[in-house]
Design a protein around this motif. Sequence first.
Motif, PDB file in Angstrom:
ATOM      1  N   ALA A  97       4.191   9.604  -5.479  1.00  0.00           N
ATOM      2  CA  ALA A  97       5.051  10.692  -5.662  1.00  0.00           C
ATOM      3  C   ALA A  97       5.953  10.889  -6.716  1.00  0.00           C
ATOM      4  O   ALA A  97       6.070  12.027  -6.898  1.00  0.00           O
ATOM      5  N   TYR A  98       6.269   9.806  -7.044  1.00  0.00           N
ATOM      6  CA  TYR A  98       7.163  10.084  -8.531  1.00  0.00           C
ATOM      7  C   TYR A  98       5.944  10.550  -9.730  1.00  0.00           C
ATOM      8  O   TYR A  98       6.517  11.382 -10.567  1.00  0.00           O
ATOM      9  N   VAL A  99       5.009  10.113  -9.978  1.00  0.00           N
ATOM     10  CA  VAL A  99       4.099  10.645 -10.867  1.00  0.00           C
ATOM     11  C   VAL A  99       3.643  12.055 -10.397  1.00  0.00           C
ATOM     12  O   VAL A  99       3.769  12.873 -11.292  1.00  0.00           O
TER      13      VAL A  99
ATOM     14  N   THR B 295       0.908  -1.218   0.074  1.00  0.00           N
ATOM     15  CA  THR B 295       0.014  -0.092  -0.159  1.00  0.00           C
ATOM     16  C   THR B 295       0.919   1.141  -0.155  1.00  0.00           C
ATOM     17  O   THR B 295       0.605   2.122  -0.808  1.00  0.00           O
ATOM     18  N   LEU B 296       1.946   1.295   0.773  1.00  0.00           N
ATOM     19  CA  LEU B 296       2.572   2.498   0.699  1.00  0.00           C
ATOM     20  C   LEU B 296       3.302   2.701  -0.369  1.00  0.00           C
ATOM     21  O   LEU B 296       3.832   3.844  -0.855  1.00  0.00           O
ATOM     22  N   HIS B 297       3.776   1.470  -0.845  1.00  0.00           N
ATOM     23  CA  HIS B 297       4.957   1.456  -2.149  1.00  0.00           C
ATOM     24  C   HIS B 297       4.116   2.262  -3.296  1.00  0.00           C
ATOM     25  O   HIS B 297       4.536   2.995  -3.904  1.00  0.00           O
ATOM     26  N   HIS B 298       2.839   1.431  -3.437  1.00  0.00           N
ATOM     27  CA  HIS B 298       2.283   2.000  -4.591  1.00  0.00           C
ATOM     28  C   HIS B 298       1.480   3.440  -4.349  1.00  0.00           C
ATOM     29  O   HIS B 298       1.531   4.263  -5.190  1.00  0.00           O
TER      30      HIS B 298
ATOM     31  N   GLY C 100      11.655   7.790 -14.404  1.00  0.00           N
ATOM     32  CA  GLY C 100      12.118   6.397 -14.283  1.00  0.00           C
ATOM     33  C   GLY C 100      11.416   5.804 -13.196  1.00  0.00           C
ATOM     34  O   GLY C 100      11.034   4.583 -13.419  1.00  0.00           O
ATOM     35  N   GLY C 101      10.943   6.833 -12.324  1.00  0.00           N
ATOM     36  CA  GLY C 101      10.304   6.042 -11.102  1.00  0.00           C
ATOM     37  C   GLY C 101       9.083   5.612 -11.542  1.00  0.00           C
ATOM     38  O   GLY C 101       8.663   4.633 -10.961  1.00  0.00           O
ATOM     39  N   HIS C 102       8.343   6.256 -12.441  1.00  0.00           N
ATOM     40  CA  HIS C 102       6.958   6.107 -12.897  1.00  0.00           C
ATOM     41  C   HIS C 102       6.863   4.906 -13.787  1.00  0.00           C
ATOM     42  O   HIS C 102       6.360   3.996 -13.612  1.00  0.00           O
ATOM     43  N   TRP C 103       7.798   4.819 -14.675  1.00  0.00           N
ATOM     44  CA  TRP C 103       8.046   3.759 -15.580  1.00  0.00           C
ATOM     45  C   TRP C 103       8.311   2.529 -15.049  1.00  0.00           C
ATOM     46  O   TRP C 103       7.567   1.395 -14.982  1.00  0.00           O
ATOM     47  N   ASN C 104       9.350   2.629 -14.030  1.00  0.00           N
ATOM     48  CA  ASN C 104       9.823   1.342 -13.145  1.00  0.00           C
ATOM     49  C   ASN C 104       8.853   0.633 -12.493  1.00  0.00           C
ATOM     50  O   ASN C 104       8.567  -0.618 -12.586  1.00  0.00           O
ATOM     51  N   HIS C 105       7.988   1.503 -11.718  1.00  0.00           N
ATOM     52  CA  HIS C 105       6.833   0.951 -11.005  1.00  0.00           C
ATOM     53  C   HIS C 105       5.805   0.626 -11.611  1.00  0.00           C
ATOM     54  O   HIS C 105       5.104  -0.522 -11.425  1.00  0.00           O
ATOM     55  N   SER C 106       5.572   1.096 -12.685  1.00  0.00           N
ATOM     56  CA  SER C 106       4.247   0.667 -13.714  1.00  0.00           C
ATOM     57  C   SER C 106       4.779  -0.786 -14.062  1.00  0.00           C
ATOM     58  O   SER C 106       3.853  -1.703 -14.009  1.00  0.00           O
TER      59      SER C 106
END
Length: 236
Positions: A66-68, A57-60, A105-111
């Motif tokens: 926050a990256y988005v 939950t926190l990670h997503h 990068g944070g948005h792409w990597n987590h998606s």
Amino acid sequence: MKYRLLVTLAAAVALIAPSAVATHAAAPAHAAPAFELPPLPYAPSALEPVIDTETMTLHHNKHHRAYVDALNTAVAADPALQGRALEDLVVTAGTLPTVVRNNAGGHWNHSFFWTTMTPAGQTGAASPELQAAIERQFGSMEAFQAAFNDAGTKRFGSGWAWLIVDGSGELAITSTPNQDNPLMDVAEVKGTPLMGNDVWEHAYYLKHQNRRADYLNAWWQVVDWNTVSQRYADAQ
Ligand code: MN
């Protein structure tokens, strides 16, 4: 008194109105849609016990969000970046401000990360083609997983471990710092990612504490081999 009130109201409207008009006029005529946090493709508890509900939950909902948000803020402030697709930003990361490189990068990597995983029991298996390529390149599935875990363990600080198809069409294991990824022009080893594991402490600390190796070992229980195999087929 009534007249005085009307005058005061009129003055107040006159003060407010010009700035309201100016704000409206300053909006770009064709503003690109803001980047959005994609929903998790499963319930936050679905990957228990490998990834606990609170971490998921926190990670997503906090880290990825926050990256988005930071990416949207940076893009909104720079007309040259507006209207560009996420992957287009990622592949030119080396030419962009650090804040854009990190948050795109944070948005792409987590998606990519959320869709690399699935509940245990739905993981499937590597396709015959991917299985054969893994055995050809690494000797066995076990040797591949050990080498991937090693890449994740040895990544100093925060970053990612990846399985990619490299420029020669072969499988390779690589790792990137921070929120870089193998699609970026700045990557030491470039290629098409098939799977990526987040080895930032925020990905595992609540459950696995400092034991990154435990997390890396457990992670294989929730790898979505159907998706990874499809990515391999698409990369051919
Ligand atoms: Mn993360």
